[in-house]
Design an enzyme around this catalytic site. Structure first.
Site, PDB file in Angstrom:
ATOM      1  N   GLU A   1       8.685  22.984  20.174  1.00  0.00           N
ATOM      2  CA  GLU A   1       7.985  23.402  18.969  1.00  0.00           C
ATOM      3  C   GLU A   1       7.007  24.497  19.358  1.00  0.00           C
ATOM      4  OE1 GLU A   1       6.030  20.434  16.535  1.00  0.00           O
ATOM      5  OE2 GLU A   1       4.388  21.827  16.234  1.00  0.00           O
TER       6      GLU A   1
ATOM      7  N   LEU B   1       0.835  -1.205   0.000  1.00  0.00           N
ATOM      8  CA  LEU B   1       0.000   0.000   0.000  1.00  0.00           C
ATOM      9  C   LEU B   1       0.869   1.254   0.000  1.00  0.00           C
ATOM     10  CD1 LEU B   1      -2.868   1.151   0.029  1.00  0.00           C
ATOM     11  CD2 LEU B   1      -2.702   1.288   2.516  1.00  0.00           C
ATOM     12  N   LYS B   2       1.904   1.230   0.827  1.00  0.00           N
ATOM     13  CA  LYS B   2       2.807   2.386   0.882  1.00  0.00           C
ATOM     14  C   LYS B   2       3.382   2.665  -0.504  1.00  0.00           C
ATOM     15  CE  LYS B   2       7.385   3.666   2.496  1.00  0.00           C
ATOM     16  NZ  LYS B   2       7.110   4.825   3.347  1.00  0.00           N
TER      17      LYS B   2
ATOM     18  N   HIS C   1      14.876  18.536  24.232  1.00  0.00           N
ATOM     19  CA  HIS C   1      14.011  19.025  23.170  1.00  0.00           C
ATOM     20  C   HIS C   1      12.742  18.191  23.110  1.00  0.00           C
ATOM     21  CE1 HIS C   1      12.411  20.077  19.264  1.00  0.00           C
ATOM     22  NE2 HIS C   1      12.444  18.808  18.932  1.00  0.00           N
TER      23      HIS C   1
ATOM     24  N   HIS D   1       8.620  22.119   9.184  1.00  0.00           N
ATOM     25  CA  HIS D   1       7.852  21.259   8.289  1.00  0.00           C
ATOM     26  C   HIS D   1       7.450  21.972   7.005  1.00  0.00           C
ATOM     27  CE1 HIS D   1       7.423  19.384  12.279  1.00  0.00           C
ATOM     28  NE2 HIS D   1       7.727  18.319  11.571  1.00  0.00           N
TER      29      HIS D   1
ATOM     30  N   ILE E   1      18.296  22.199  16.428  1.00  0.00           N
ATOM     31  CA  ILE E   1      17.835  21.075  17.250  1.00  0.00           C
ATOM     32  C   ILE E   1      18.678  19.827  17.033  1.00  0.00           C
ATOM     33  CG2 ILE E   1      15.789  19.693  17.845  1.00  0.00           C
ATOM     34  CD1 ILE E   1      15.695  22.701  18.608  1.00  0.00           C
TER      35      ILE E   1
HETATM   36  N1  GLN Z   1      17.757  15.865  17.517  1.00  0.00           N
HETATM   37  C1  GLN Z   1      16.701  15.360  16.698  1.00  0.00           C
HETATM   38  C2  GLN Z   1      16.751  16.006  15.324  1.00  0.00           C
HETATM   39  O1  GLN Z   1      17.106  17.136  15.241  1.00  0.00           O
HETATM   40  C3  GLN Z   1      15.351  15.618  17.314  1.00  0.00           C
HETATM   41  C4  GLN Z   1      14.240  14.986  16.498  1.00  0.00           C
HETATM   42  C5  GLN Z   1      12.876  15.103  17.119  1.00  0.00           C
HETATM   43  O2  GLN Z   1      12.607  15.944  17.926  1.00  0.00           O
HETATM   44  N2  GLN Z   1      11.968  14.270  16.747  1.00  0.00           N
HETATM   45  O3  GLN Z   1      16.413  15.417  14.325  1.00  0.00           O
HETATM   46 ZN    ZN Z   2      11.446  17.808  17.496  1.00  0.00          ZN
END
Ligand code: GLN
Ligand code: ZN
Length: 760
Positions: free
Chosen positions: A666, A30-31, A642, A695, A432
C-alpha cells in the site's frame, strides 16, 4: 480477635474485579443499530437505548457471576478513545461546525470534505481506535454522558460499579499532539481532576484509570509526566486504581508501582510481570490487581497452573484482587451458544461469561469453599478429554522434526531466478487478487448453506464470475491476471475451513472497530491440509486466458495473527504448521501450471511485540514461516507477497529476507514515503508500489497514475517496478474497478512508449 487471626482472614478473602466487557451486544445489537442509524432508518434515541441495554445486560451478567468490583462506563457508540477526546473537549476545528451525534460520527467516519480522525491498532490487538488530534483550541469539557452511564450503573448494581476511564498518560501518549506536550499535560490534569471530582460527588468507591501505555518500550521517558499527573489527581481524594495490560511494566516497574494510587493491576498472562514482582517486590500499602485470566484468548484456565501462579504472586503481595488480564472485549460473549462445536472442544473454551465464572471459581477455591473442588476436577477432566479429542498429529510432528535449512531456501538466489521466470513488458500491470464481492455472490453462499442450491450450482455460478473477471482484465490489458477470489468469504476463514486443526464459531464475534466485527477462527489442533484448497478455481481461470494467472494464498503469519491461537504450544510452531500446509498448496499450484504464486501477509507487521527488544525474535520465526511456505517453489516460479500498510523502514531487513520475487504494498495514502523507505534501504527485489487507493470510490486518472509512477522511476530502476492498486478490490463496485484498471494500464503503456522513444 488476635492479630494473627485478622491477618489470616485478610489473606483468605479474595475480591474479584473486571476491567471491561464486550460492547457489541450478544447478538451484535450495537452493530445493527449503528448501521440502521447511519442509513437513516433508526432514531438517535433508539440507538442510545440500544447501547444502554447492552451495558445493562453486561452489568447484570457480571453481578450474576458474583464479581465484586465491576468496571462500568466503557460502553461506547464507536470507540472509547473517541469518547474521551470528545468529553475532554478535544475536537479538531474541522468538526467544530457540527454537533452531537453528527459530530461524533463525523470524527469517526468522516463526512463529505471533512476527513475522519486517523484510525490505528490498539496496541497489539486487532481492535482499532481513533487517534485524538490535540490542537491549541479546546472546547469545554462535557462529561455528562459518562456520568449518566455511571449513575445508571450505580442504580442497577450499587457500589460494585467502578467507573473505567482511559488514563491521562495513555490518552496523551496515543494522541497526535499539535502543541507542546507539557501544555497538553497541564490542561489534561485540570480536566481529569474535574472529572474525578464529579465521580467523587456521585459517591463511587473508586475509579479505574487505564494506563496500558505504561507497558510500551518508551514508558520510562514519560516518568516525570506520570508522576506529576498522578500527584495532581490523587489530591481529589477518590481512590485511584491504575490498570495496565498487554505486557509487563518493564523498566518502568520500580517507579510505576510507586505512583500515588490505591491499587495497580498487572497482566500476568504476558511478559515478565511475575519476574519483576519477584525482583522488586510490591508496595505494602497498595492492592495488586492480578490479571490472571487471559482476556486475549478463548481457552479455559488450567486450574493447577493458575493456582500455582496465584500462590507465587500472593507470597509477595499480601493484598490482591483477581481479574481478567485486560478488558474482555477481545473475546466473544458466551461459548455455551456454540452448540455446533464438538463437545470436548467446547468444554475447554472460555468466552467472556465463562471467564467471569473462572474468576469466581478461583475465588471460591482460594477462600476455602469446598464446592469449588468438584468444578476444578471437572475442568481437569475436560482438559484430559480434550487431549484425547485432539491428539498430536504424528505426520505433522514428524514433518516439523525433519525440517532442514534447505526447506527454508528457494533453489536459487533471486538474481539467478529472474531469468527463468515469466518474461513481461517493463512496468508490468497486475492487481492484488480480489474483485468486487457483490451482494449476489454473498447470497450464493447463503443459499448453498441453506441447501437452496447444490454445490455444483454454486461452483457454476462462481465460475461464471471468474470468466467475467478474466474477460474484464483481458479487456483492460493487464499483464498478470487473477481469478478474483469470489469463492472466499474472508482470506483467513476460506483457508481455515479447509484445514484440519481450525474451528469456527457461529456467534464468536469480536469488535474490530466501530460497527465492524470479526469472528476469528480457533486453532485447536495440529494443522493439516487434507486436499488442495485453491486448485479448482485457479485451473478454471488459467484455462480461460493465455496470460499468466496468479495463484493466491494467505500466508502463515496472517492466518495465525487473525486467529485465536492454541495456548499450549508456541506461536512459531503453529505458524510453521500452517506453512507446511501452504507449502503443499504451492507445490500443487505449480504442478497445475501456475507461473506466479502470491502469498499475502497483510498481518505480518501487526504481530510485532509491543516491546522493540522482542521484535527480532518474532520477525525471525515469522519470516521463516513465510520462507517455509514459499521455499518449495522452483526457481522459475515467481513468488509475490502483498502487505497493506505503509511502515517498512524499521523492518526492512526482514522484508528483504522474505526473499519474495515481487512485493506489492500500500502506498497511495502515504505519499510515496513507503517507496522511499524501501529504496533508501536498498531493497533489491521487485516492488509494486500501489498506484491508487482502493478505499476510495474515486477513479484515478491516467495522469495521476503516470505522475505516481514517475516518482517511482526516479527512485528505482525500471526493472524493479510493478504497477498495481494498493490492495484487493473486493469492496469496490465493477463500475469503479473497470475504468480504474483501464487507466492504470494506459498509464503504464504511456510510460513504456515514452521510455522506448527516449532509448531509440
Ligand atoms: N489478496 C487479498 C485481496 O486482494 C489481499 C487482501 C489484503 O491484503 N488484506 O483481497
Ligand atoms: Zn492489502
Amino acid at each position: 480477635m488476635t492479630a494473627q487471626a485478622s491477618v489470616s482472614k485478610l489473606q483468605s478473602h479474595l475480591p474479584t474485579a473486571t476491567i471491561g466487557y464486550p460492547r457489541i451486544g450478544k447478538n451484535r445489537e450495537l452493530k445493527k443499530a449503528l448501521e440502521a442509524y447511519w442509513q437513516g432508518k433508526l432514531e438517535p434515541a433508539t440507538l442510545l437505548t440500544t447501547a444502554q441495554e447492552i451495558a445493562r445486560s453486561n452489568w447484570n451478567s457480571q453481578v450474576a457471576a458474583g464479581i465484586d468490583e465491576i468496571g462500568v462506563g466503557d460502553m461506547s457508540l464507536y470507540d472509547p478513545m473517541l469518547d474521551w477526546s470528545v468529553r475532554l473537549g478535544i475536537v479538531p476545528d474541522r468538526f467544530s461546525h457540527l454537533h452531537g451525534l453528527e459530530r461524533y460520527f463525523a470524527m469517526a467516519r468522516g463526512q463529505e470534505g471533512v476527513p475522519a480522525l486517523e484510525m490505528t491498532k490498539w496496541f497489539d490487538t486487532n481492535y482499532h481506535y481513533l487517534v485524538p488530534e490535540v490542537g491549541d483550541r479546546w472546547q469545554e469539557a462535557d462529561f455528562s454522558d459518562f456520568l449518566e452511564q455511571v449513575q445508571q450503573a450505580q442504580q442497577e448494581i450499587g457500589d460494585r460499579a467502578i467507573p473505567i476511564v482511559i488514563g491521562p498518560g495513555t490518552f496523551l501518549r496515543l494522541s497526535r499532539l499539535l502543541v507542546n506536550q507539557e501544555v497538553v499535560a497541564d490542561r489534561l490534569a485540570e480536566r481529569y481532576a474535574t472529572l474525578l471530582n464529579h465521580l467523587k460527588d456521585l459517591g463511587v468507591k473508586g475509579v479505574q484509570l487505564h494506563e496500558p501505555a505504561l507497558v510500551l518500550g518508551d514508558a520510562p521517558q514519560f516518568q516525570p509526566l506520570y508522576q506529576r499527573l498522578y500527584q495532581q489527581l490523587t489530591q481529589v481524594g477518590l481512590p485511584l486504581h491504575l490498570v495496565t495490560y498487554f505486557d509487563d511494566l518493564g523498566e518502568a516497574y520500580p517507579w510505576a508501582v510507586q505512583l500515588p494510587v490505591a491499587s495497580i493491576s498487572l497482566d500476568f498472562t504476558r511478559g515478565r510481570n511475575l519476574e519483576l514482582l519477584k525482583e522488586h517486590g510490591f508496595p505494602e500499602d497498595k492492592i495488586l490487581g492480578v490479571g490472571l485470566i487471559d482476556a486475549r484468548n478463548v481457552w479455559a484456565i488450567q486450574p493447577n497452573t493458575v493456582l500455582d501462579k496465584l500462590q507465587a504472586i500472593r507470597a509477595i503481595a499480601p493484598q490482591i484482587k483477581l481479574q481478567p488480564s485486560a478488558s474482555l472485549q477481545f473475546v466473544p460473549y458466551d461459548v455455551r451458544r456454540e452448540v455446533k462445536l464438538p463437545e470436548p472442544l467446547r468444554n475447554v473454551l472460555s468466552f467472556a461469561e465463562q471467564k467471569l465464572a473462572e474468576l469466581q471459581l478461583l475465588k471460591a477455591y482460594w477462600e476455602g469453599d469446598t464446592t469449588s473442588h468438584t468444578r476444578i476436577q471437572e475442568l481437569e477432566a475436560h482438559w484430559r478429554a480434550f487431549q484425547g479429542f485432539s491428539p498430536a498429529n504424528p505426520k505433522v510432528q514428524a514433518q516439523l522434526k525433519s525440517l532442514t535449512p534447505q526447506d527454508f531456501e528457494r533453489p536459487a538466489p533471486y538474481s539467478d531466478r529472474q531469468k527463468y521466470q515469466v518474461q513481461l513488458p517493463p512496468l508490468p500491470t497486475t492487481t492484488i487478487g480480489s474483485f468486487p464481492q457483490t451482494l449476489e455472490i454473498r447470497q450464493l453462499r447463503v443459499k448453498l448453506k441453506r441447501g437452496e442450491i447444490t454445490q455444483a450450482e454454486y461452483e457454476a455460478a462462481i465460475d461464471a464470475e471468474i470468466a467475467k473477471c478474466i474477460r474484464c482484465q483481458e479487456e483492460a490489458g493487464l499483464d498478470v491476471l487473477v481469478h478474483g477470489e469470489f469463492e472466499r468469504t474472508d482470506m483467513v476463514e476460506f483457508f481455515g475451513q479447509q484445514l484440519c486443526g481450525f474451528a469456527f464459531t457461529e456467534h464468536g464475534w469480536v469488535q474490530s472497530y466501530g460497527s465492524r466485527c470479526v469472528r476469528p477462527p480457533i486453532i485447536y489442533g495440529d494443522i493439516e491440509r487434507p486436499q488442495p484448497m485453491t486448485l479448482r478455481e485457479f485451473k478454471v481461470a488459467q484455462s480461460l486466458t493465455q496470460k499468466p494467472v496468479k495463484g493466491m494464498l494467505t500466508g502463515p503469519v496472517t492466518m495465525l495473527n487473525w486467529s485465536f491461537p492454541r495456548s499450549d504450544i508456541p506461536r512459531s510452531e503453529q505458524a510453521f504448521q500452517i506453512a507446511l500446509a501452504l507449502r503443499q498448496e504451492v507445490a500443487d499450484l505449480e504442478a497445475a501450471g501456475a507461473k506466479i504464486i502470491q502469498i499475502d501477509e497483510p498481518a505480518l507487521r501487526e504481530g510485532l511485540p509491543l516491546k522493540p527488544e522482542r521484535w527480532s525474535e518474532y520477525l525471525t520465526w515469522a519470516v521463516d514461516a513465510f520462507r517455509l511456505a514459499a521455499g518449495v517453489a522452483q526457481a522459475a516460479t515467481q513468488i509475490h507477497t502483498h502487505m497493506c500498510y505503509s511502515e517498512f523502514g524499521d523492518i526492512i531487513d526482514h522484508i528483504q529476507r522474505l526473499d519474495a520475487d515481487v512485493l506489492s504494498i500500500e502506498n497511495s495514502r502515504s505519499n510515496n514515503e513507503t517507496l522511499f523507505e524501501i529504496t533508501d534501504a536498498g531493497y533489491s527485489h521487485q516492488v509494486g508500489n500501489g498506484v491508487y487507493d482502493v478505499h476510495s470510490p474515486a477513479v484515478p486518472s491516467v495522469e495521476q497514475i503516470v505522475a505516481q509512477l514517475k516518482t517511482g522511476l526516479a527512485h528505482l530502476p525500471i526493472e524493479q517496478i510493478w504497477v498495481n492498486p494498493d490492495c484487493g478490490l473486493k469492496t469496490r463496485r465493477w463500475e469503479e474497478v473497470i475504468p480504474a484498471l483501464k487507466n492504470m494500464v494506459a498509464a503504464s503503456k504511456k510510460l513504456r512508449a515514452e521510455l522506448q522513444q527516449q532509448s531509440s
